[in-house]
Design a protein around this motif. Structure first.
Motif, PDB file in Angstrom:
ATOM      1  N   PRO A 113      12.605   1.370  -5.976  1.00 33.15           N
ATOM      2  CA  PRO A 113      13.031   2.213  -7.115  1.00 33.15           C
ATOM      3  C   PRO A 113      11.913   2.513  -8.109  1.00 33.15           C
ATOM      4  O   PRO A 113      12.001   3.489  -8.842  1.00 33.15           O
ATOM      5  N   ASN A 114      10.872   1.677  -8.133  1.00 29.25           N
ATOM      6  CA  ASN A 114       9.761   1.935  -9.050  1.00 29.25           C
ATOM      7  C   ASN A 114       8.710   2.872  -8.454  1.00 29.25           C
ATOM      8  O   ASN A 114       7.735   3.210  -9.132  1.00 29.25           O
ATOM      9  N   CYS A 115       8.906   3.264  -7.209  1.00 28.58           N
ATOM     10  CA  CYS A 115       7.984   4.202  -6.555  1.00 28.58           C
ATOM     11  C   CYS A 115       8.800   5.093  -5.617  1.00 28.58           C
ATOM     12  O   CYS A 115       8.532   5.162  -4.411  1.00 28.58           O
ATOM     13  N   PRO A 116       9.811   5.795  -6.137  1.00 30.61           N
ATOM     14  CA  PRO A 116      10.758   6.515  -5.265  1.00 30.61           C
ATOM     15  C   PRO A 116      10.152   7.702  -4.532  1.00 30.61           C
ATOM     16  O   PRO A 116      10.645   8.086  -3.470  1.00 30.61           O
ATOM     17  N   ASP A 117       9.106   8.300  -5.093  1.00 31.94           N
ATOM     18  CA  ASP A 117       8.483   9.468  -4.461  1.00 31.94           C
ATOM     19  C   ASP A 117       7.204   9.119  -3.725  1.00 31.94           C
ATOM     20  O   ASP A 117       6.404  10.000  -3.390  1.00 31.94           O
ATOM     21  N   CYS A 118       6.989   7.832  -3.469  1.00 29.56           N
ATOM     22  CA  CYS A 118       5.781   7.384  -2.777  1.00 29.56           C
ATOM     23  C   CYS A 118       6.077   7.184  -1.296  1.00 29.56           C
ATOM     24  O   CYS A 118       7.187   6.826  -0.903  1.00 29.56           O
ATOM     25  N   CYS A 119       5.069   7.392  -0.481  1.00 28.40           N
ATOM     26  CA  CYS A 119       5.125   6.970   0.916  1.00 28.40           C
ATOM     27  C   CYS A 119       4.596   5.539   0.961  1.00 28.40           C
ATOM     28  O   CYS A 119       3.383   5.309   0.886  1.00 28.40           O
ATOM     29  N   VAL A 120       5.516   4.577   1.046  1.00 28.59           N
ATOM     30  CA  VAL A 120       5.172   3.158   0.977  1.00 28.59           C
ATOM     31  C   VAL A 120       5.054   2.600   2.388  1.00 28.59           C
ATOM     32  O   VAL A 120       5.828   2.964   3.289  1.00 28.59           O
ATOM     33  N   ILE A 121       4.114   1.703   2.589  1.00 34.03           N
ATOM     34  CA  ILE A 121       3.896   1.114   3.907  1.00 34.03           C
ATOM     35  C   ILE A 121       5.178   0.436   4.394  1.00 34.03           C
ATOM     36  O   ILE A 121       5.901  -0.189   3.615  1.00 34.03           O
ATOM     37  N   CYS A 122       5.481   0.603   5.686  1.00 31.22           N
ATOM     38  CA  CYS A 122       6.708   0.042   6.256  1.00 31.22           C
ATOM     39  C   CYS A 122       6.639  -1.480   6.281  1.00 31.22           C
ATOM     40  O   CYS A 122       5.602  -2.071   6.610  1.00 31.22           O
ATOM     41  N   ASN A 123       7.760  -2.117   5.947  1.00 32.19           N
ATOM     42  CA  ASN A 123       7.862  -3.579   5.971  1.00 32.19           C
ATOM     43  C   ASN A 123       7.850  -4.105   7.404  1.00 32.19           C
ATOM     44  O   ASN A 123       8.184  -3.366   8.348  1.00 32.19           O
ATOM     45  N   ALA A 183       0.867  -1.188   0.000  1.00 29.40           N
ATOM     46  CA  ALA A 183       0.000   0.000   0.000  1.00 29.40           C
ATOM     47  C   ALA A 183       0.900   1.235   0.000  1.00 29.40           C
ATOM     48  O   ALA A 183       1.982   1.236   0.587  1.00 29.40           O
ATOM     49  N   TYR A 184       0.458   2.284  -0.684  1.00 31.03           N
ATOM     50  CA  TYR A 184       1.221   3.535  -0.653  1.00 31.03           C
ATOM     51  C   TYR A 184       0.263   4.711  -0.704  1.00 31.03           C
ATOM     52  O   TYR A 184      -0.900   4.596  -1.111  1.00 31.03           O
ATOM     53  N   VAL A 185       0.756   5.873  -0.271  1.00 28.96           N
ATOM     54  CA  VAL A 185       0.013   7.126  -0.352  1.00 28.96           C
ATOM     55  C   VAL A 185       0.964   8.192  -0.890  1.00 28.96           C
ATOM     56  O   VAL A 185       2.188   8.027  -0.853  1.00 28.96           O
ATOM     57  N   ASN A 186       0.405   9.266  -1.402  1.00 25.91           N
ATOM     58  CA  ASN A 186       1.228  10.392  -1.821  1.00 25.91           C
ATOM     59  C   ASN A 186       1.723  11.148  -0.593  1.00 25.91           C
ATOM     60  O   ASN A 186       1.007  11.257   0.407  1.00 25.91           O
ATOM     61  N   PRO A 187       2.951  11.664  -0.637  1.00 21.95           N
ATOM     62  CA  PRO A 187       3.469  12.365   0.550  1.00 21.95           C
ATOM     63  C   PRO A 187       2.793  13.716   0.748  1.00 21.95           C
ATOM     64  O   PRO A 187       2.343  14.350  -0.205  1.00 21.95           O
ATOM     65  N   ASP A 188       2.712  14.121   2.016  1.00 24.71           N
ATOM     66  CA  ASP A 188       2.413  15.509   2.314  1.00 24.71           C
ATOM     67  C   ASP A 188       3.699  16.304   2.082  1.00 24.71           C
ATOM     68  O   ASP A 188       4.800  15.737   2.102  1.00 24.71           O
TER      69      ASP A 188
END
Length: 348
Positions: free
Chosen positions: A312-322, A160-165
């Motif tokens: 690397p395929n979503c470098p500007d995304c806020c991705v859920i922590c592993n 899951a990811y969201v756009n950063p603030d």
């Protein structure tokens, strides 16, 4: 009977006419068939729309060598995740069967949130944090009826990811009155009022992060008092509180934020220009030229982070922590924590 000269002339003219290749002839006949069909309305409004929509669908295939990482925006529909590899995608498969398993090794349910199509594609309609994890698909097939069945196992890691603030952070220094003077406090309030008025029409707000007074030893000179201001400019609907407050065009937060930055830069430049033209002695509190610094800052919600090396395929995304990491606050880093076993941990 035509004379020989006329025949040759006619053949020469025909040879100059453009000829359609077989593929073009096929599409031309198909087009004429559609025009002549009584159900032309169905083709244009239903069938063709479906073709266009399917062409826009993003699809991912698996790999023999490594799990494929797939990023799905939180609470949105996922791309189509195909239970097949790129090599087999355009190959005829006989009696294929597809079996999807969740990260906890149970069969993927078929409900309003997730679906497995007849061709083995996995689709999420409302992707939530709990759906993140490693999904496994088993593909069983034959290339020809006589051969033994082959089984292929493919793994996909869904995040899951969201756009950063985001916001701009400004720092500026002012020559000030003595650090315990009430005039410094009064000046700070007036400065924030002016800055807020500058950006209010852009649906941005000013937030004071820090204001400190220090004694500064100047080069080859004595001490002077200086105010160190740190403040932020934030698009209103980009914050973590409240719904979208954008009511005036343009509503693009990046565009409005950059316009606000330009206005603030101009405001500080004008202060320098006014002081240079001033004939009277300098006021007790004034902006120190060249001290304005501007930094663009990204923020992720707790439980999410940015990592261009890992994603690397979503470098500007806020991705859920592993699992094994967490983010307790609105930073951009997932921190190491061996006791956090779930995706999106906010505590260690």
């Amino acid at each position: 009977m035509e004379g020989a000269s006329r025949v040759l002339l006619r053949r020469a003219r025909e040879s100059r006419r453009p000829r359609l290749c077989r593929r073009s002839q096929y599409f031309l006949l198909l087009f004429l068939h559609l025009l002549a069909s009584p159900s032309i309305g169905y083709y244009s409004e239903g069938y063709l729309r479906k073709i266009i929509e399917e062409a826009k669908v993003v699809k991912f295939v698996g790999s023999f060598n490594f799990p494929v990482k797939i990023y799905v925006m939180l609470h949105q529909k996922s791309p189509h995740i195909l239970c097949i590899t790129e090599n087999l995608r355009d190959v005829e498969l006989i009696d294929p069967s597809f079996h999807w398993h969740t990260p906890i090794d149970t069969t993927v349910p078929d409900n309003s949130s997730v679906k497995v199509t007849s061709t083995g594609s996995l689709i999420f309609h409302n992707f939530t944090e709990e759906m993140s994890g490693i999904y496994t698909c088993s593909l069983t097939y034959k290339r020809i009826p006589e051969e033994v069945e082959k089984t292929l196992q493919l793994k996909y890691v869904l995040y899951a990811y969201v756009n950063p603030d985001f916001y701009y952070q400004f720092t500026a220094r002012y020559h000030s009155a003595p650090c315990n003077s009430i005039y410094n406090v009064s000046f700070e309030k007036k400065l924030l009022q002016i800055l807020s008025k500058l950006v209010v029409d852009l649906s941005c707000k000013i937030t004071l992060n820090k204001s400190e007074c220090h004694h500064v030893k100047m080069q080859r000179a004595g001490l002077q008092n200086e105010l160190f201001f740190t403040f932020s400019v934030i698009p209103m609907e980009n914050g973590t509180k409240g719904p979208d407050e954008c009511t005036k065009p343009p509503c693009d937060p990046v565009e409005r934020l950059n316009k606000a930055k330009n206005l603030i830069e101009r405001f500080f430049t004008q202060q320098v220009d006014i002081l240079e033209k001033r004939s009277e002695p300098l006021p007790e509190i004034y902006y120190i030229q060249g001290t304005l610094q501007i930094v663009w800052i990204n923020l992720c919600r707790p439980g999410y982070g940015m990592n261009a090396l890992m994603h690397p395929n979503c470098p500007d995304c806020c991705v859920i922590c592993n699992p094994g990491t967490y983010n307790p606050h609105s930073g951009i880093h997932c921190l190491q924590c061996n006791s956090s076993m779930a995706y999106g941990s906010t505590k260690c």
